[in-house]
Design a protein around this motif. Structure first.
Motif, PDB file in Angstrom:
ATOM      1  N   ASP A   1       0.813  -1.215   0.000  1.00 26.00           N
ATOM      2  CA  ASP A   1       0.000   0.000   0.000  1.00 26.00           C
ATOM      3  C   ASP A   1       0.848   1.267   0.000  1.00 26.00           C
ATOM      4  O   ASP A   1       0.643   2.161  -0.810  1.00 26.00           O
ATOM      5  CB  ASP A   1      -0.945  -0.002   1.207  1.00 26.00           C
ATOM      6  CG  ASP A   1      -1.940  -1.148   1.140  1.00 26.00           C
ATOM      7  OD1 ASP A   1      -2.526  -1.349   0.063  1.00 26.00           O
ATOM      8  OD2 ASP A   1      -2.107  -1.860   2.144  1.00 26.00           O
ATOM      9  N   SER A   2       1.810   1.347   0.895  1.00 26.10           N
ATOM     10  CA  SER A   2       2.606   2.573   1.014  1.00 26.10           C
ATOM     11  C   SER A   2       3.884   2.541   0.199  1.00 26.10           C
ATOM     12  O   SER A   2       4.482   3.588  -0.068  1.00 26.10           O
ATOM     13  CB  SER A   2       2.966   2.810   2.487  1.00 26.10           C
ATOM     14  OG  SER A   2       3.893   1.834   2.933  1.00 26.10           O
ATOM     15  N   GLY A   3       4.345   1.354  -0.194  1.00 26.38           N
ATOM     16  CA  GLY A   3       5.621   1.240  -0.892  1.00 26.38           C
ATOM     17  C   GLY A   3       6.820   1.234   0.034  1.00 26.38           C
ATOM     18  O   GLY A   3       7.956   1.099  -0.426  1.00 26.38           O
ATOM     19  N   ALA A   4       6.606   1.372   1.336  1.00 27.53           N
ATOM     20  CA  ALA A   4       7.721   1.392   2.292  1.00 27.53           C
ATOM     21  C   ALA A   4       8.416   0.035   2.323  1.00 27.53           C
ATOM     22  O   ALA A   4       7.789  -1.015   2.151  1.00 27.53           O
ATOM     23  CB  ALA A   4       7.216   1.750   3.687  1.00 27.53           C
ATOM     24  N   LEU A   5       9.718   0.057   2.537  1.00 28.76           N
ATOM     25  CA  LEU A   5      10.491  -1.176   2.627  1.00 28.76           C
ATOM     26  C   LEU A   5      10.187  -1.873   3.949  1.00 28.76           C
ATOM     27  O   LEU A   5      10.359  -1.294   5.020  1.00 28.76           O
ATOM     28  CB  LEU A   5      11.978  -0.856   2.525  1.00 28.76           C
ATOM     29  CG  LEU A   5      12.927  -2.048   2.499  1.00 28.76           C
ATOM     30  CD1 LEU A   5      12.711  -2.887   1.252  1.00 28.76           C
ATOM     31  CD2 LEU A   5      14.373  -1.565   2.578  1.00 28.76           C
ATOM     32  N   LEU A   6       9.738  -3.128   3.876  1.00 26.04           N
ATOM     33  CA  LEU A   6       9.420  -3.906   5.080  1.00 26.04           C
ATOM     34  C   LEU A   6      10.462  -4.970   5.379  1.00 26.04           C
ATOM     35  O   LEU A   6      10.640  -5.357   6.528  1.00 26.04           O
ATOM     36  CB  LEU A   6       8.049  -4.570   4.945  1.00 26.04           C
ATOM     37  CG  LEU A   6       6.820  -3.661   4.943  1.00 26.04           C
ATOM     38  CD1 LEU A   6       5.549  -4.504   4.840  1.00 26.04           C
ATOM     39  CD2 LEU A   6       6.781  -2.799   6.201  1.00 26.04           C
ATOM     40  N   GLY A   7      11.141  -5.473   4.340  1.00 29.53           N
ATOM     41  CA  GLY A   7      12.100  -6.541   4.592  1.00 29.53           C
ATOM     42  C   GLY A   7      12.638  -7.128   3.309  1.00 29.53           C
ATOM     43  O   GLY A   7      12.638  -6.491   2.254  1.00 29.53           O
ATOM     44  N   VAL A   8      13.072  -8.393   3.399  1.00 30.01           N
ATOM     45  CA  VAL A   8      13.715  -9.055   2.267  1.00 30.01           C
ATOM     46  C   VAL A   8      13.428 -10.549   2.342  1.00 30.01           C
ATOM     47  O   VAL A   8      13.307 -11.126   3.421  1.00 30.01           O
ATOM     48  CB  VAL A   8      15.241  -8.789   2.282  1.00 30.01           C
ATOM     49  CG1 VAL A   8      15.897  -9.390   3.521  1.00 30.01           C
ATOM     50  CG2 VAL A   8      15.908  -9.272   1.015  1.00 30.01           C
ATOM     51  N   VAL A   9      13.279 -11.171   1.169  1.00 32.56           N
ATOM     52  CA  VAL A   9      13.078 -12.621   1.061  1.00 32.56           C
ATOM     53  C   VAL A   9      14.288 -13.193   0.331  1.00 32.56           C
ATOM     54  O   VAL A   9      14.671 -12.693  -0.740  1.00 32.56           O
ATOM     55  CB  VAL A   9      11.779 -12.962   0.307  1.00 32.56           C
ATOM     56  CG1 VAL A   9      11.631 -14.482   0.173  1.00 32.56           C
ATOM     57  CG2 VAL A   9      10.578 -12.368   1.026  1.00 32.56           C
ATOM     58  N   ASP A  10      14.881 -14.248   0.892  1.00 33.55           N
ATOM     59  CA  ASP A  10      16.155 -14.773   0.388  1.00 33.55           C
ATOM     60  C   ASP A  10      16.105 -16.282   0.242  1.00 33.55           C
ATOM     61  O   ASP A  10      15.486 -16.986   1.047  1.00 33.55           O
ATOM     62  CB  ASP A  10      17.276 -14.387   1.364  1.00 33.55           C
ATOM     63  CG  ASP A  10      18.575 -15.105   1.092  1.00 33.55           C
ATOM     64  OD1 ASP A  10      19.378 -14.589   0.290  1.00 33.55           O
ATOM     65  OD2 ASP A  10      18.794 -16.193   1.676  1.00 33.55           O
ATOM     66  N   ILE A  11      16.759 -16.781  -0.811  1.00 38.52           N
ATOM     67  CA  ILE A  11      17.012 -18.213  -0.970  1.00 38.52           C
ATOM     68  C   ILE A  11      18.517 -18.415  -0.966  1.00 38.52           C
ATOM     69  O   ILE A  11      19.249 -17.753  -1.709  1.00 38.52           O
ATOM     70  CB  ILE A  11      16.398 -18.767  -2.267  1.00 38.52           C
ATOM     71  CG1 ILE A  11      14.888 -18.924  -2.104  1.00 38.52           C
ATOM     72  CG2 ILE A  11      17.012 -20.109  -2.637  1.00 38.52           C
ATOM     73  CD1 ILE A  11      14.206 -19.559  -3.293  1.00 38.52           C
ATOM     74  N   THR A  12      18.996 -19.316  -0.119  1.00 42.80           N
ATOM     75  CA  THR A  12      20.427 -19.567   0.027  1.00 42.80           C
ATOM     76  C   THR A  12      20.700 -21.057  -0.159  1.00 42.80           C
ATOM     77  O   THR A  12      19.935 -21.896   0.327  1.00 42.80           O
ATOM     78  CB  THR A  12      20.921 -19.100   1.410  1.00 42.80           C
ATOM     79  OG1 THR A  12      20.891 -17.666   1.447  1.00 42.80           O
ATOM     80  CG2 THR A  12      22.335 -19.575   1.692  1.00 42.80           C
ATOM     81  N   GLY A  13      21.777 -21.378  -0.854  1.00 41.46           N
ATOM     82  CA  GLY A  13      22.142 -22.775  -1.075  1.00 41.46           C
ATOM     83  C   GLY A  13      23.412 -22.869  -1.891  1.00 41.46           C
ATOM     84  O   GLY A  13      24.339 -22.077  -1.704  1.00 41.46           O
ATOM     85  N   THR A  14      23.425 -23.823  -2.827  1.00 37.06           N
ATOM     86  CA  THR A  14      24.581 -23.995  -3.698  1.00 37.06           C
ATOM     87  C   THR A  14      24.347 -23.238  -5.002  1.00 37.06           C
ATOM     88  O   THR A  14      23.607 -22.269  -5.032  1.00 37.06           O
ATOM     89  CB  THR A  14      24.814 -25.492  -3.954  1.00 37.06           C
ATOM     90  OG1 THR A  14      23.612 -26.070  -4.499  1.00 37.06           O
ATOM     91  CG2 THR A  14      25.143 -26.217  -2.647  1.00 37.06           C
ATOM     92  N   GLU A  15      24.986 -23.676  -6.093  1.00 41.64           N
ATOM     93  CA  GLU A  15      24.911 -22.939  -7.350  1.00 41.64           C
ATOM     94  C   GLU A  15      23.483 -22.759  -7.849  1.00 41.64           C
ATOM     95  O   GLU A  15      23.161 -21.749  -8.487  1.00 41.64           O
ATOM     96  CB  GLU A  15      25.746 -23.652  -8.432  1.00 41.64           C
ATOM     97  CG  GLU A  15      27.240 -23.642  -8.193  1.00 41.64           C
ATOM     98  CD  GLU A  15      27.678 -24.721  -7.217  1.00 41.64           C
ATOM     99  OE1 GLU A  15      26.805 -25.503  -6.765  1.00 41.64           O
ATOM    100  OE2 GLU A  15      28.878 -24.776  -6.883  1.00 41.64           O
TER     101      GLU A  15
END
Length: 459
Positions: free
Chosen positions: A191-205
């Protein structure tokens, strides 16, 4: 949707450089770091690395991130983490994250992490064996993975840039992370466009395959839609409830217990009357009430009557005047949300109210000047003469300008130059001109602006 992918983040990079060659360039870059130490990071040249990675490494060096420290620091202990997660708006999107990313990760050898807007990991789930291995570098809930702390990594760098990013192996600034690769996309409030966080995937190649980036982007879009639906259901439930039975804690069916779907906020930048938003309800405050809440939100431990009066009124002021003003403010907040009414002795806000000026300062402290500039709409309550606001306004403006002159791109400097406070700023325009390419079509406008300022200031 604002989660745009930086062109330099795509794989393979321009020029068709292979993954193996990228790792060779990154390893050579670390040898260069070893030979130079952290001296003059702005002169650090790393041939073969993408400009995005080079810029991130320079920021990491300037912020004194240590590439040889094996672990990220723990920013939240277990008790703090549980309470913070329970109240965070991102708790509402976790069912979507579980369905689209976490459940498939158990079979694909991946970890899924969700962090807040300053890079602290709130959830880390997925492959059990990888979770045990990741503990060795403190890739765990509560750890600080901001760029300022651990250097270049997908979660922290995505937040610093405000865009999706993929970091592979030795491109990480911290050497203990070299066996890992990761993809991250920022999460903005739908709604506001404000930054709330981050979604990440971590692993190998496989964590940096092109389809992984698309998958995380699609998941973020689905989670944003889910959060918007939750809020609409909450609004509908409030409208249908009898007025005397309405409660600010009312939640739609299925919403996480105790979770707030909104981040309570106070917008102070570029406006004379603040906008206060609590539980999705927004009200414009009077100038004086704007000043009081600005001061209380930046002093979470509270202020006694004498301290608040000194910050609020120029010259001598009676605490009786302040007490009368606080009575009027309490009436306004009582109607908006009884849980927001300030406490007394000392005066203190009972909820975690996030002022946009505070977000800017936090971003600048972490070296994320691009995000800070996105938030920065102008000076803090520009016409206020309250001593505490004058000091806050000067501090935020000075730090914003200094960060851009030190580390800003030409685009960032030109964006800042369009703000009212920079309309006569010759130094900012000269700095932008030096960074613009010789054939850039934007040079003519900057030169014309400088000539105008020269005539006006010389008159």
């Amino acid at each position: 949707m604002r989660n745009l992918v930086h062109p330099a983040a795509l794989l393979p990079p321009a020029g068709g450089v292979t993954a193996a060659l990228r790792q060779q360039h990154a390893s050579a870059g670390h040898e260069e770091l070893d030979s130079r130490g952290l001296v003059s990071p702005e002169d650090l040249q790393l041939p073969g690395l993408s400009s995005l990675i080079q810029e991130s490494w320079r920021r990491s060096a300037q912020l004194r991130a240590n590439p040889d420290h094996p672990e990220a620091p723990l920013a939240l202990d277990r008790g703090e983490l549980e309470e913070y997660r329970r109240q965070h708006p991102l708790a509402a999107i976790m069912p979507v994250i579980h369905k689209l990313l976490v459940l498939p990760s158990h079979d694909s050898g991946m970890l899924v992490a969700v962090g807040d807007e300053v890079g602290r990991l709130l959830w880390v789930e997925g492959d059990a064996e990888l979770q045990r291995r990741a503990e060795g570098m403190m890739f765990v809930p509560g750890a600080d993975w901001s760029e300022a702390t651990v250097g270049t990594s997908a979660p922290g760098t995505a937040l610093a840039l405000g865009r999706g990013i993929q970091i592979s192996g030795a491109e990480h600034y911290k050497r203990s992370v070299h066996p890992w690769s990761c993809t991250a996309v920022p999460f903005h409030d739908p709604d506001s466009g404000a930054l709330l966080g981050v979604v990440d995937i971590t692993g190998t190649e496989s964590a940096v395959a092109p389809h992984t980036l698309s998958l995380v982007e699609a998941t973020v879009a689905a989670a944003q839609a889910h959060l918007r639906v939750e809020r609409l259901q909450l609004a509908a439930a409030r409208q249908s409830a009898p007025s005397r039975r309405r409660s600010p804690a009312a939640k739609p069916s299925g919403a996480p217990a105790g979770n707030s779907l909104y981040r309570d906020s106070l917008q102070l930048l570029g406006r004379d009357q603040a906008l206060l938003s609590i539980d999705g309800r927004t009200v414009a405050l009077s100038a004086r009430h704007s000043e009081i809440l600005a001061l209380l939100s930046t002093h979470p431990a509270g202020l006694n009557a004498e301290e608040l009066s000194a910050l609020l009124y120029p010259g001598e002021a009676s605490t009786m005047t302040l007490r009368a003003e606080m009575v009027r403010l309490r009436k306004v907040l009582q109607q908006l949300n009884p849980g927001a009414v300030p406490e007394s002795r000392p005066y203190r806000l009972p909820l975690d109210l996030v002022p946009d000026a505070g977000q800017v300062l936090d971003c600048l402290q972490r070296g994320a000047h691009r995000i800070a500039l996105e938030i920065y709409r102008g000076a803090v309550l520009p016409r206020s003469e309250a001593p505490g606001i004058v000091e806050l306004r000067a501090r935020v403006s000075a730090l914003m300008r200094e960060a851009l002159l030190t580390d800003g791109s030409a685009e960032s400097l030109l964006k800042y130059a369009r703000l009212p406070e920079a309309k006569d700023d010759v130094e900012v325009r000269i700095a932008a001109l030096k960074l613009l390419a010789p054939r850039s079509p934007k040079r003519a406008a900057v030169v014309a602006d400088l000539e105008r300022l020269d005539r006006e200031l010389g008159a």
